[in-house]
Write a protein that holds these residues in place. Structure first.
Motif, PDB file in Angstrom:
ATOM      1  N   HIS A 404      40.629 -17.201  24.644  1.00 57.77           N
ATOM      2  CA  HIS A 404      39.581 -18.245  24.158  1.00 57.77           C
ATOM      3  C   HIS A 404      38.065 -18.174  24.817  1.00 57.77           C
ATOM      4  O   HIS A 404      36.905 -18.490  24.491  1.00 57.77           O
ATOM      5  N   LYS A 405      38.372 -17.918  26.351  1.00 57.48           N
ATOM      6  CA  LYS A 405      37.090 -17.908  27.082  1.00 57.48           C
ATOM      7  C   LYS A 405      37.084 -16.658  28.198  1.00 57.48           C
ATOM      8  O   LYS A 405      37.955 -16.827  28.869  1.00 57.48           O
ATOM      9  N   VAL A 407      34.810 -15.458  31.205  1.00 57.32           N
ATOM     10  CA  VAL A 407      33.882 -16.034  32.368  1.00 57.32           C
ATOM     11  C   VAL A 407      33.401 -14.752  33.437  1.00 57.32           C
ATOM     12  O   VAL A 407      34.395 -14.252  34.012  1.00 57.32           O
ATOM     13  N   ARG A 425      28.300 -10.649  25.345  1.00 63.70           N
ATOM     14  CA  ARG A 425      28.390 -11.368  24.252  1.00 63.70           C
ATOM     15  C   ARG A 425      27.795 -10.931  22.874  1.00 63.70           C
ATOM     16  O   ARG A 425      28.361 -11.056  22.015  1.00 63.70           O
ATOM     17  N   ILE A 435      35.068 -15.024  20.459  1.00 60.66           N
ATOM     18  CA  ILE A 435      35.561 -15.372  21.831  1.00 60.66           C
ATOM     19  C   ILE A 435      34.189 -15.881  22.732  1.00 60.66           C
ATOM     20  O   ILE A 435      33.262 -15.348  22.575  1.00 60.66           O
ATOM     21  N   THR A 436      34.346 -17.170  23.271  1.00 62.15           N
ATOM     22  CA  THR A 436      33.388 -17.634  24.221  1.00 62.15           C
ATOM     23  C   THR A 436      33.072 -16.689  25.363  1.00 62.15           C
ATOM     24  O   THR A 436      34.111 -16.320  25.999  1.00 62.15           O
ATOM     25  N   ILE A 438      30.834 -16.759  28.950  1.00 59.52           N
ATOM     26  CA  ILE A 438      29.802 -17.483  29.584  1.00 59.52           C
ATOM     27  C   ILE A 438      29.785 -16.988  31.194  1.00 59.52           C
ATOM     28  O   ILE A 438      30.491 -16.163  31.484  1.00 59.52           O
ATOM     29  N   ASP A 448      39.544 -23.636  32.517  1.00 60.82           N
ATOM     30  CA  ASP A 448      40.105 -23.128  31.188  1.00 60.82           C
ATOM     31  C   ASP A 448      39.584 -21.641  30.922  1.00 60.82           C
ATOM     32  O   ASP A 448      39.601 -21.234  29.842  1.00 60.82           O
ATOM     33  N   ALA A 449      39.398 -21.010  32.207  1.00 61.36           N
ATOM     34  CA  ALA A 449      38.910 -19.436  32.112  1.00 61.36           C
ATOM     35  C   ALA A 449      40.083 -18.809  31.674  1.00 61.36           C
ATOM     36  O   ALA A 449      40.999 -18.878  32.369  1.00 61.36           O
ATOM     37  N   ASP A 450      40.116 -17.643  30.674  1.00 61.45           N
ATOM     38  CA  ASP A 450      41.248 -17.148  30.291  1.00 61.45           C
ATOM     39  C   ASP A 450      41.232 -15.689  31.186  1.00 61.45           C
ATOM     40  O   ASP A 450      42.102 -15.075  31.709  1.00 61.45           O
TER      41      ASP A 450
END
Length: 491
Positions: A404-405, A407, A425, A435-436, A438, A448-450
């Motif tokens: 979901h994330k 990074v 992005r 998908i987020t 950042i 919570d970084a995947d």
């Protein structure tokens, strides 16, 4: 076996130096906006400024002596022990400020973390031993009592000690400048930058000394030693003129981002593809600093990011041409040396062109269960760097539905990671993915970084910070085959 141990030891030292450098620069970089504000006020309103104003110039001295050191001390404390650490860090910093008659930026970088560490040891010792209902009382008075003691110590002893140390360093810098030896510092700075120690050198070491000099004389050449965009633009122009393949195609975009955006990390991969180009940036850096010294150039505050635009803004009145001189000469010398190297080593260029293709092939062969054959194939092609790059990738591969994330992470969390995150992005959005994506500093990778994406030289640190995440190593934040693979993975 011994060679493997030596490599592991070298990698461990490199990671340790990067962590320490990141810690030093981490106290300064969050406060760069305040430094820039002080620099602008100084450049405009001091007697020799653009718009001299005695009333507004009264802001200059208190800001450099009190505001900036307190910000650094507080930030350093929070890095060790969150808000309580920040408060006691600022307290001890106040003592060291009043204990010396010069700006205590270096003192703040020592006292802020030290005070927070001492308080943290006390809090750990009494954790779980405080009677219910007395927690707030103990917390407040422990910080107050320990803070008062540390403030008295820093005021009486540490302040004068660090003041003497800072004066010694300043005299050393002045000696190098007066003897025209300051350009030799670039022999150390340029290779260290390629190891992603640029922020540590600039904001952790040079800026505290430079700010003290700027407060006394109105400018400092030290702001220009690491931040000079000349060597980087010289390398990228050389690739545009004499490069081959994807490196040549991506160099124009990288040149714009580096020179005007101030993101120096973008040219590091171009040197890592051909390590002997480090000689070109050393030659350019030394030449640029010699030119700055020759014409008496200096800036009033850190040019962060190291963009040519920041150089114009931070130049003192009447000092724009001097500030530009070293940038131009550094770019020319770097360009000439780099072009000669690129023109006389065609075989290495061909190997660099095939780097992405070889990396993909290696991963396919490893997946097929043939690591020995893959290693031999890479060795035959002269691309041992591919093996090292692949080894740095984490073996964790998460299912698509659990991701979901994403990074992007770099040393400072501002330059190259921000650029990479922006590129991915846009690609994800164009593909219809939600998908987020950042970007952060390595020390601030969220739990919570995947997926964590870093330059391959920083992957070990990222793994230590986020061991449960899937890690992807890349060579170039501007253009990487991993971006397309990720887009295809979620499409």
């Amino acid at each position: 076996m011994g060679e493997v141990k030596d490599k592991a030891s070298t990698a461990s030292i490199r990671v340790g130096v990067q962590k320490f450098g990141r810690f030093l620069s981490g106290m300064v970089m969050p406060n760069i906006g305040a430094f820039i504000a002080w620099g602008l006020i100084t450049a405009m309103f001091i007697p020799t400024g653009w718009f001299p104003n005695a009333y507004l110039a009264n802001l200059v001295d208190p800001s450099i002596k009190y505001l900036l050191p307190l910000l650094i001390g507080y930030t350093g404390g929070t890095m060790i022990h969150k808000q309580r650490g920040g408060v006691i860090g600022a307290l001890m910093t106040m003592g060291v400020i009043l204990g010396a008659d010069i700006p205590m930026l270096l003192g703040a970088m020592i006292c802020g973390p030290l005070a927070a560490w001492i308080l943290k040891q006390f809090d750990n010792a009494v954790e779980g031993k405080i009677k219910s209902g007395f927690e707030m009382l103990v917390n407040n008075f422990s910080l107050g009592i320990i803070g008062a003691i540390l403030t008295l110590i820093s005021y009486s002893g540490i302040g004068p000690l660090i003041g003497g140390l800072t004066n010694g360093l300043t005299l050393g810098v002045e000696f190098l400048v007066n003897q025209n030896l300051i350009p030799l510092v670039n022999i150390i700075i340029e290779p260290a930058k390629i190891l992603f120690l640029n922020n540590a050198i600039n904001h952790g070491v040079l800026s505290p000394i430079a700010l003290d000099e700027a407060a006394r004389t109105g400018k400092s050449i030290l702001f220009m030693l690491e931040s000079n965009p000349g060597p980087g633009i010289g390398i990228l122009l050389a690739y545009m003129f004499a490069g081959r393949g994807s490196a040549k195609q991506s160099a124009p975009g990288a040149a714009i981002i580096h020179f005007f955006g101030g993101i120096h990390e973008i040219y590091f991969p171009y040197i890592l593809m051909k390590p002997k180009l480090i000689l070109a940036v050393i030659a350019g850096g030394v030449t640029g600093t010699f030119t700055f010294s020759l014409f008496g150039a200096g800036l009033v505050s850190p040019p962060s990011p190291g963009s040519i635009i920041a150089y114009f803004i931070m130049a003192p009145k009447g000092g724009i041409l001097q500030a530009l001189s070293g940038v131009v000469t550094a770019a020319i010398v770097t360009f000439v040396v780099a072009v000669l190297m690129l023109k006389t080593s065609k075989k290495d260029d061909e190997d660099s062109e095939d780097l992405e293709q070889a990396t993909s092939k290696l991963k396919e062969m490893k997946a097929a269960g043939a690591p020995a054959a893959a290693k031999e194939a890479v060795k035959d092609a002269g691309l041992q760097a591919v093996v090292d790059s692949t080894k740095s990738n984490n073996e964790v591969v998460k299912p698509v539905e659990d991701i979901h994330k994403i990074v992007f992470s770099c040393d400072a969390g501002m330059g190259s990671s921000a650029m990479g995150a922006s590129i991915l992005r846009k690609k994800m959005k164009a593909a219809g993915s939600e998908i987020t994506v950042i970007n952060t500093a390595i020390s601030e990778i969220p739990d919570d970084a995947d997926i964590v994406i870093t330059h391959k030289s920083l992957t070990d640190r990222a793994k230590a910070k986020a061991p449960k995440a899937e890690h992807i190593s890349i060579d170039n934040f501007l253009k990487s085959p991993e971006y397309e693979k990720l887009v295809d993975r979620f499409s």
